[in-house]
Design a protein around this motif. Structure first.
Motif, short mmCIF file in Angstrom:
data_model
loop_
_atom_site.label_atom_id
_atom_site.label_comp_id
_atom_site.label_asym_id
_atom_site.label_seq_id
_atom_site.Cartn_x
_atom_site.Cartn_y
_atom_site.Cartn_z
N LEU A 14 0.83 -1.19 0.00
CA LEU A 14 0.00 0.00 0.00
C LEU A 14 0.86 1.25 0.00
O LEU A 14 0.57 2.23 -0.68
CB LEU A 14 -0.94 0.00 1.21
N GLY A 15 1.97 1.22 0.76
CA GLY A 15 2.87 2.36 0.77
C GLY A 15 3.49 2.61 -0.60
O GLY A 15 3.61 3.74 -1.05
N VAL A 16 3.88 1.51 -1.24
CA VAL A 16 4.42 1.63 -2.61
C VAL A 16 3.37 2.22 -3.54
O VAL A 16 3.65 3.11 -4.34
CB VAL A 16 4.90 0.26 -3.12
N PHE A 17 2.15 1.73 -3.40
CA PHE A 17 1.06 2.20 -4.24
C PHE A 17 0.82 3.69 -4.05
O PHE A 17 0.64 4.45 -5.00
CB PHE A 17 -0.21 1.40 -3.93
N THR A 18 0.82 4.14 -2.78
CA THR A 18 0.59 5.55 -2.49
C THR A 18 1.68 6.42 -3.11
O THR A 18 1.41 7.47 -3.70
CB THR A 18 0.53 5.77 -0.98
N THR A 19 2.93 5.96 -3.00
CA THR A 19 4.05 6.70 -3.58
C THR A 19 3.90 6.83 -5.08
O THR A 19 4.11 7.90 -5.67
CB THR A 19 5.38 6.00 -3.25
N VAL A 20 3.52 5.73 -5.72
CA VAL A 20 3.39 5.74 -7.17
C VAL A 20 2.28 6.67 -7.61
O VAL A 20 2.41 7.40 -8.60
CB VAL A 20 3.14 4.31 -7.68
N THR A 21 1.16 6.67 -6.90
CA THR A 21 0.04 7.49 -7.33
C THR A 21 0.37 8.98 -7.22
O THR A 21 -0.09 9.78 -8.03
CB THR A 21 -1.22 7.19 -6.50
N HIS A 22 1.17 9.34 -6.21
CA HIS A 22 1.58 10.73 -6.10
C HIS A 22 2.55 11.10 -7.23
O HIS A 22 2.54 12.21 -7.74
CB HIS A 22 2.24 10.99 -4.75
N ALA A 23 3.38 10.14 -7.63
CA ALA A 23 4.40 10.41 -8.63
C ALA A 23 3.83 10.42 -10.04
O ALA A 23 4.33 11.11 -10.92
CB ALA A 23 5.52 9.37 -8.54
N ASP A 24 2.80 9.64 -10.27
CA ASP A 24 2.30 9.50 -11.63
C ASP A 24 0.79 9.30 -11.59
O ASP A 24 0.30 8.19 -11.51
CB ASP A 24 2.98 8.33 -12.33
N ASN A 25 0.03 10.38 -11.65
CA ASN A 25 -1.41 10.30 -11.52
C ASN A 25 -2.03 9.55 -12.70
O ASN A 25 -3.01 8.82 -12.54
CB ASN A 25 -2.00 11.71 -11.43
N GLN A 26 -1.42 9.68 -13.89
CA GLN A 26 -1.95 8.98 -15.05
C GLN A 26 -1.87 7.47 -14.85
O GLN A 26 -2.79 6.72 -15.19
CB GLN A 26 -1.18 9.37 -16.31
N ASP A 27 -0.77 7.01 -14.25
CA ASP A 27 -0.60 5.58 -14.00
C ASP A 27 -1.66 5.09 -13.02
O ASP A 27 -2.19 4.00 -13.15
CB ASP A 27 0.80 5.31 -13.45
N SER A 28 -1.98 5.90 -12.00
CA SER A 28 -2.99 5.50 -11.02
C SER A 28 -4.36 5.39 -11.67
O SER A 28 -5.16 4.53 -11.31
CB SER A 28 -3.04 6.48 -9.84
N ASN A 29 -4.62 6.25 -12.65
CA ASN A 29 -5.89 6.12 -13.36
C ASN A 29 -5.97 4.79 -14.09
O ASN A 29 -7.02 4.17 -14.16
CB ASN A 29 -6.05 7.28 -14.34
N ASP A 30 -4.83 4.35 -14.66
CA ASP A 30 -4.80 3.07 -15.36
C ASP A 30 -5.08 1.91 -14.41
O ASP A 30 -5.66 0.91 -14.80
CB ASP A 30 -3.45 2.86 -16.03
N ILE A 31 -4.64 2.05 -13.17
CA ILE A 31 -4.86 0.99 -12.18
C ILE A 31 -6.35 0.67 -12.06
O ILE A 31 -6.76 -0.49 -12.04
CB ILE A 31 -4.29 1.39 -10.82
N PHE A 32 -7.15 1.71 -12.01
CA PHE A 32 -8.58 1.48 -11.85
C PHE A 32 -9.28 1.23 -13.18
O PHE A 32 -10.21 0.44 -13.26
CB PHE A 32 -9.21 2.66 -11.12
N ALA A 33 -8.79 1.88 -14.23
CA ALA A 33 -9.40 1.67 -15.55
C ALA A 33 -9.21 0.24 -16.01
O ALA A 33 -10.07 -0.33 -16.70
CB ALA A 33 -8.80 2.64 -16.57
N ASN A 34 -8.10 -0.38 -15.63
CA ASN A 34 -7.82 -1.75 -16.03
C ASN A 34 -8.21 -2.77 -14.96
O ASN A 34 -7.83 -3.94 -15.04
CB ASN A 34 -6.32 -1.91 -16.35
N GLY A 35 -8.96 -2.33 -13.96
CA GLY A 35 -9.42 -3.24 -12.92
C GLY A 35 -10.51 -4.17 -13.42
O GLY A 35 -11.02 -4.05 -14.54
N HIS A 36 -10.88 -5.11 -12.56
CA HIS A 36 -11.87 -6.11 -12.95
C HIS A 36 -12.72 -6.49 -11.75
O HIS A 36 -12.23 -6.56 -10.62
CB HIS A 36 -11.17 -7.37 -13.49
N ALA A 37 -13.99 -6.70 -11.99
CA ALA A 37 -14.90 -7.16 -10.94
C ALA A 37 -15.77 -8.28 -11.48
O ALA A 37 -16.18 -8.26 -12.64
CB ALA A 37 -15.76 -6.01 -10.43
N ASP A 38 -16.00 -9.28 -10.65
CA ASP A 38 -16.91 -10.35 -11.01
C ASP A 38 -17.53 -10.91 -9.74
O ASP A 38 -17.25 -10.44 -8.64
CB ASP A 38 -16.21 -11.45 -11.82
#
Length: 442
Positions: A14-38
């Motif tokens: 989670l800490g790594v994830f938080t760091t990445v989202t602050h560094a690259d907001n576009q990448d964080s958007n991809d995290i959720f855009a490419n997510g999956h639910a079933d």
């Protein structure tokens, strides 16, 4: 504390994830855009019918939902996942506890839990996962024959050196049974409601004063190709048993509708210092012991026949003098669930639940109408040293209704157990179990 390791792994991710989202907001958007639910909806109705007049019949109805969600990958393979499960009887539970099949979802009208909440890293050859998760190993898995599966607070490493070959290392700390609302430090040898758990539907043999369970270590390897499937596992069920397990299958590919196969399995268990079953003088099948010791082997031979399969299996569990349960197989996460990998285990029970002795089982299955309908039948006989002789007759009908609604399946499982001693079946009379199951995967 070591019990918090799996949760700590998730926090690190989670800490790594938080760091990445602050560094690259576009990448964080991809995290959720490419997510999956079933998910899956389940409607089950279970009936336990006893021939003895001294035990009332028991039943249970439940409507359940299992929802899974995963983020997209970031940083080359990191992701998060979770599952929420909930079941509700819609007010149909009896006011008399003895008339409820509490194994389905417990005695209450609803139960809900987060069965998965994990962080992981995954690439072509490595999977590292920490947190609440489902496991899929022979003696420690989901036991998914009720409305809700079992899950574990665990750390897992899965390495794939070559295609078809996997290496596993697992450490579990606590688990959620099929009827619990959260993770607990116990297993199926503990009494229901131990330490505030809601684990109904299980009547463990340990006293309420027993110490908490510390989970388990497990290591294993699996291999599969067109003709061979093999696996080897070692389990350290902490303060309960050390288990080694081997299983292999060879299928002779003939290029016809008949492909014979032979499967073999072997289990060996010993105890160690500070064994909870020994220290509490717990009786399994009426026998306490000064040590844990068990040994079993089995064989299964059969063949595919056009669109079906027939086979005959045998298992032998040796009696051990001075051992807990006379040599009982100690299986903390399958006992009373009848979800162990022994070839002769039936829907209701197997040698884990009946103790030392031997068993054989004949089974036939066939698929009709382009695999939309499957019919299964089997006959199993158990000749045991401590619970007498019994036999089970089983029928299973599975109807895939994808043509009506994709993901919809109807299934009815029926088994009747006759014989045995020591109240194996209530009043030592016959016991019939019927399970109607409707599921919809989306």
């Amino acid at each position: 504390m070591r019990q918090k390791l799996a949760a700590a792994v998730a926090c690190v991710f989670l800490g790594v994830f938080t760091t990445v989202t602050h560094a690259d907001n576009q990448d964080s958007n991809d995290i959720f855009a490419n997510g999956h639910a079933d998910g899956e909806l389940r409607m089950y109705n279970f009936d336990r019918l006893y021939d003895t007049p001294n035990t009332p019949n028991a039943s249970a109805f439940s409507l359940a939902a299992l929802i899974n969600a995963n983020t997209g990958a970031f940083l080359g393979g990191f992701s998060f996942g979770g599952s929420f499960v909930t079941a509700n009887s819609l007010g149909t539970q009896s006011d008399t506890l003895a008339k409820i099949d509490t194994s389905l979802m417990g005695p209450n009208n609803s139960v809900g839990a987060f069965s998965q909440a994990y962080a992981q890293f995954k690439d072509d050859w490595l999977l590292v996962r920490g947190g609440y998760q489902y496991l899929d190993t022979p003696w420690m898995g989901k036991s998914d024959s009720r409305v809700l599966p079992a899950s574990y607070n665990a750390a897992l490493i899965d390495i794939t050196p070559l295609k078809g070959w996997n290496l596993y290392a697992i450490r579990t700390y606590s688990w959620k049974s099929r009827t619990s609302t959260g993770m607990n430090y116990n297993n199926l040898y503990y009494p229901s409601t131990f330490d505030g758990d809601s684990m109904f539907g299980n009547n463990g043999s340990l006293p309420a004063t027993a110490p908490r369970a510390d989970g388990a270590w497990a290591g294993g390897t699996t291999y599969a190709n067109d003709s061979v499937k093999a696996q080897a596992w070692y389990y350290d069920f902490l303060n309960f048993a050390h288990m080694g397990y081997l299983e292999g299958t060879y299928t002779l590919k003939t290029g016809t509708h008949f492909n014979p196969f032979l499967s073999l399995q072997y289990v060996n268990e010993t105890g160690g210092d500070d064994n909870t079953l020994v220290d509490t003088h717990t009786k399994l099948f009426g026998l306490a012991g000064t040590r844990v010791r068990s040994e079993a082997w089995g064989a299964d031979i059969g063949t595919s026949i056009f669109n079906g399969r027939v086979d005959v299996a045998y298992n032998k569990l040796d009696q051990q003098s001075g051992a807990v349960g006379g040599g009982a197989l100690i299986s903390p996460y399958t006992t009373n669930y009848a979800t162990d990998p022994l070839f002769t285990t039936s829907m209701i029970r197997g040698l884990v639940e009946t103790g030392p002795g031997h068993a054989w089982k004949a089974k036939a299955s066939y698929n009709f109408f382009d695999n939309k309908l499957q019919l299964v039948t089997s006959y199993a006989q158990y000749n045991t040293d401590l619970r007498g002789n019994s036999h089970n007759i089983y029928f299973d009908i599975v109807y895939n209704m994808d043509s009506v609604l994709k993901g919809l399946t109807l299934r009815n499982r029926w088994e009747r157990s006759t014989g045995g001693s020591g109240n194996l079946n209530p009043g030592n009379e016959s016991f019939t179990y019927n399970r109607l199951m409707i599921s919809y995967k989306f």
